[in-house]
Structures are given as C-alpha cells and as structure tokens.
Design a protein around this motif. Sequence first.
Motif, PDB file in Angstrom:
ATOM      1  N   LEU A   1      31.926  50.036  57.491  1.00  0.00           N
ATOM      2  CA  LEU A   1      31.801  49.199  56.420  1.00  0.00           C
ATOM      3  C   LEU A   1      32.704  49.548  55.196  1.00  0.00           C
ATOM      4  N   HIS A   2      32.403  51.062  54.740  1.00  0.00           N
ATOM      5  CA  HIS A   2      32.899  51.677  53.522  1.00  0.00           C
ATOM      6  C   HIS A   2      34.566  51.611  53.763  1.00  0.00           C
ATOM      7  N   ARG A   3      35.054  52.198  54.865  1.00  0.00           N
ATOM      8  CA  ARG A   3      36.390  51.870  55.242  1.00  0.00           C
ATOM      9  C   ARG A   3      36.882  50.498  54.876  1.00  0.00           C
ATOM     10  N   GLU A   4      36.299  49.438  55.310  1.00  0.00           N
ATOM     11  CA  GLU A   4      36.717  48.061  55.175  1.00  0.00           C
ATOM     12  C   GLU A   4      36.668  47.737  53.548  1.00  0.00           C
ATOM     13  N   ILE A   5      35.884  48.111  52.967  1.00  0.00           N
ATOM     14  CA  ILE A   5      35.543  47.672  51.614  1.00  0.00           C
ATOM     15  C   ILE A   5      36.753  48.349  50.630  1.00  0.00           C
ATOM     16  N   GLU A   6      37.095  49.615  51.238  1.00  0.00           N
ATOM     17  CA  GLU A   6      38.306  50.383  50.585  1.00  0.00           C
ATOM     18  C   GLU A   6      39.699  49.771  50.815  1.00  0.00           C
ATOM     19  N   ARG A   7      39.655  48.555  51.892  1.00  0.00           N
ATOM     20  CA  ARG A   7      41.043  48.191  52.216  1.00  0.00           C
ATOM     21  C   ARG A   7      41.125  46.779  51.287  1.00  0.00           C
ATOM     22  N   LEU A   8      39.946  46.301  50.480  1.00  0.00           N
ATOM     23  CA  LEU A   8      39.934  45.272  49.678  1.00  0.00           C
ATOM     24  C   LEU A   8      41.180  45.306  48.764  1.00  0.00           C
ATOM     25  N   PRO A   9      41.664  44.302  48.073  1.00  0.00           N
ATOM     26  CA  PRO A   9      42.389  44.457  46.705  1.00  0.00           C
ATOM     27  C   PRO A   9      41.585  45.135  45.530  1.00  0.00           C
ATOM     28  N   VAL A  10      42.511  45.804  44.804  1.00  0.00           N
ATOM     29  CA  VAL A  10      41.843  46.751  43.774  1.00  0.00           C
ATOM     30  C   VAL A  10      40.919  46.240  42.965  1.00  0.00           C
ATOM     31  N   GLN A  11      41.254  44.923  42.398  1.00  0.00           N
ATOM     32  CA  GLN A  11      40.142  44.399  41.393  1.00  0.00           C
ATOM     33  C   GLN A  11      38.934  43.881  42.393  1.00  0.00           C
ATOM     34  N   CYS A  12      39.221  43.465  43.286  1.00  0.00           N
ATOM     35  CA  CYS A  12      38.052  42.852  44.336  1.00  0.00           C
ATOM     36  C   CYS A  12      37.229  43.871  44.682  1.00  0.00           C
ATOM     37  N   ARG A  13      37.876  44.941  45.082  1.00  0.00           N
ATOM     38  CA  ARG A  13      37.007  46.036  45.781  1.00  0.00           C
ATOM     39  C   ARG A  13      36.182  46.711  44.352  1.00  0.00           C
ATOM     40  N   LYS A  14      36.771  46.777  43.260  1.00  0.00           N
ATOM     41  CA  LYS A  14      36.107  47.174  42.090  1.00  0.00           C
ATOM     42  C   LYS A  14      34.784  46.385  41.670  1.00  0.00           C
ATOM     43  N   ILE A  15      34.994  45.045  41.584  1.00  0.00           N
ATOM     44  CA  ILE A  15      33.942  44.134  41.580  1.00  0.00           C
ATOM     45  C   ILE A  15      32.916  44.216  42.274  1.00  0.00           C
ATOM     46  N   PHE A  16      33.405  44.288  43.625  1.00  0.00           N
ATOM     47  CA  PHE A  16      32.207  44.303  44.926  1.00  0.00           C
ATOM     48  C   PHE A  16      31.459  45.545  44.758  1.00  0.00           C
ATOM     49  N   LYS A  17      32.022  46.646  44.367  1.00  0.00           N
ATOM     50  CA  LYS A  17      31.068  47.928  44.388  1.00  0.00           C
ATOM     51  C   LYS A  17      30.392  47.964  43.215  1.00  0.00           C
ATOM     52  N   LEU A  18      30.711  47.505  42.014  1.00  0.00           N
ATOM     53  CA  LEU A  18      29.693  47.121  40.826  1.00  0.00           C
ATOM     54  C   LEU A  18      28.630  46.342  40.984  1.00  0.00           C
ATOM     55  N   SER A  19      28.996  45.208  41.895  1.00  0.00           N
ATOM     56  CA  SER A  19      27.834  44.366  42.352  1.00  0.00           C
ATOM     57  C   SER A  19      26.862  44.872  43.490  1.00  0.00           C
ATOM     58  N   ARG A  20      27.417  45.454  44.564  1.00  0.00           N
ATOM     59  CA  ARG A  20      26.467  45.836  45.585  1.00  0.00           C
ATOM     60  C   ARG A  20      25.954  47.323  45.586  1.00  0.00           C
ATOM     61  N   PHE A  21      26.780  48.309  44.932  1.00  0.00           N
ATOM     62  CA  PHE A  21      26.410  49.609  44.900  1.00  0.00           C
ATOM     63  C   PHE A  21      25.924  50.112  43.735  1.00  0.00           C
ATOM     64  N   GLU A  22      26.513  49.472  42.433  1.00  0.00           N
ATOM     65  CA  GLU A  22      25.746  49.648  41.144  1.00  0.00           C
ATOM     66  C   GLU A  22      24.505  48.760  40.625  1.00  0.00           C
ATOM     67  N   HIS A  23      24.742  47.719  41.461  1.00  0.00           N
ATOM     68  CA  HIS A  23      23.664  46.765  41.292  1.00  0.00           C
ATOM     69  C   HIS A  23      23.780  45.960  39.892  1.00  0.00           C
ATOM     70  N   LEU A  24      24.939  45.806  39.431  1.00  0.00           N
ATOM     71  CA  LEU A  24      25.135  45.002  38.009  1.00  0.00           C
ATOM     72  C   LEU A  24      25.091  43.515  38.212  1.00  0.00           C
ATOM     73  N   LYS A  25      24.763  42.757  37.563  1.00  0.00           N
ATOM     74  CA  LYS A  25      24.595  41.363  37.439  1.00  0.00           C
ATOM     75  C   LYS A  25      26.248  40.886  37.257  1.00  0.00           C
ATOM     76  N   TYR A  26      26.504  39.688  37.571  1.00  0.00           N
ATOM     77  CA  TYR A  26      27.904  39.050  37.310  1.00  0.00           C
ATOM     78  C   TYR A  26      28.077  39.057  35.864  1.00  0.00           C
ATOM     79  N   LYS A  27      27.233  38.813  35.009  1.00  0.00           N
ATOM     80  CA  LYS A  27      27.219  38.827  33.623  1.00  0.00           C
ATOM     81  C   LYS A  27      27.622  40.139  33.079  1.00  0.00           C
TER      82      LYS A  27
END
Length: 198
Positions: free
Chosen positions: A124-150
């Motif tokens: 899964l982590h390898r697949e996440i690293e294949r996402l586009p840069v901005q998309c990957r960064k936002i996904f990590k902030l949401s799922r791994f750092e548990h930040l809200k969209y706001k």
Amino acid sequence: MDVLAITTGQDLIHIIEKGRPAVFTRFYTSYFQKLLLASDKYVKDVYVAEEVVQDVFLKIWEQPNRILAVRSIKSYLYKAVINASINYLNRQRNIGQHHLKLIAELSDDCVNDLEEENEIILLLHREIERLPVQCRKIFKLSRFEHLKYKEIAAELGISEKTVENHIGHALKTLRNRFMNDKQLHKKGKSFLFNSYLF
C-alpha cells in the motif's frame, strides 16, 4: 545464493560460518521492513523498532548457535523481535506479566498472518508513493497525520474543495489498483479497506 532458500536456523548458520556477510545482509534486508512493522506495533517508535530488529540480527551473527535447532527461521525472527519489543516495554513502563505470555502463544499461523499483513501494508505504501506529488502529500496529511480537510487547506494554501478532490482521486486510484491486483486475496483487500482506504 537465493535468500528465500534460507528457511532454517542451520541454513543461516551455514551462511555465517562460511563468512558470507553479503548474503547475510541480503537476508537481513529481505526481512527488515516487515520486522520493523512488527516491532513498531508494540514500541510505537520507529527508531526504537529499528534498534530492536538490528539487535536481533546482531545477536544471531555473534552467537549463531542460539538458532541451531530452529526449524523455521521466519517464525524465530518474528518471535524474537516481538519478545525484544515486549522486553523493551517492560523496562520502560513495567507493563503487566500477562503481556509476556503473548510471545509464548504466538503460533506459526499468527506469524504468517502478521507477515501477510505487513506485506500488504508495504505494498500500500509503495502504491501511495506512485500518486501525483500534490495528491500524495494531501493523502498522507489526511491519513497519516490525521489532519482535517480545513487544516490541510490552510497549511497548503488551497481550498477545502481542492483537498476533497485530491483525497477522492487518491482513494479511487488506490482502490482500483488493489481491486485489480490478483496477488491480493479477499482477506488482504478487507484489511486494506477497513484500515486505510475508507
């Protein structure tokens, strides 16, 4: 030598006695990430987990006779790493004695399930690293750092709608990749969707 052929304690002792550190290092590398995940589940500190795994392999290299009678080196490694992790917690927080029973009750089936789960997480982590840069960064902030969209929107200077779109794109992409992956059986897919791709 193919490290997959190293399945018993005697196989690994043979490598050590022959003075083949390069093969031992490849064997160590093949298990390192999965054992790191196993340790981190207990110690909750990746740096401590690294030390735990390294120490287990160092002891094997320095005292190979301790694995002479080991019939499954994979089971031994998982049990040794988890035991060392629990011992670390005992020293740090003096947890109850019932935790020490976990290692004794860890069956080969549990080890196989644990390794399977860790392989899926790494995939899964390898697949996440294949996402586009901005998309990957936002996904990590949401799922791994548990930040809200706001919070993500404020940190990156973008709109909440843009954050929502990127998360949606990431989830759709990851789900499609895993749904079409023949190597993942139903249990693996269930674990992924329950744990990450919600």
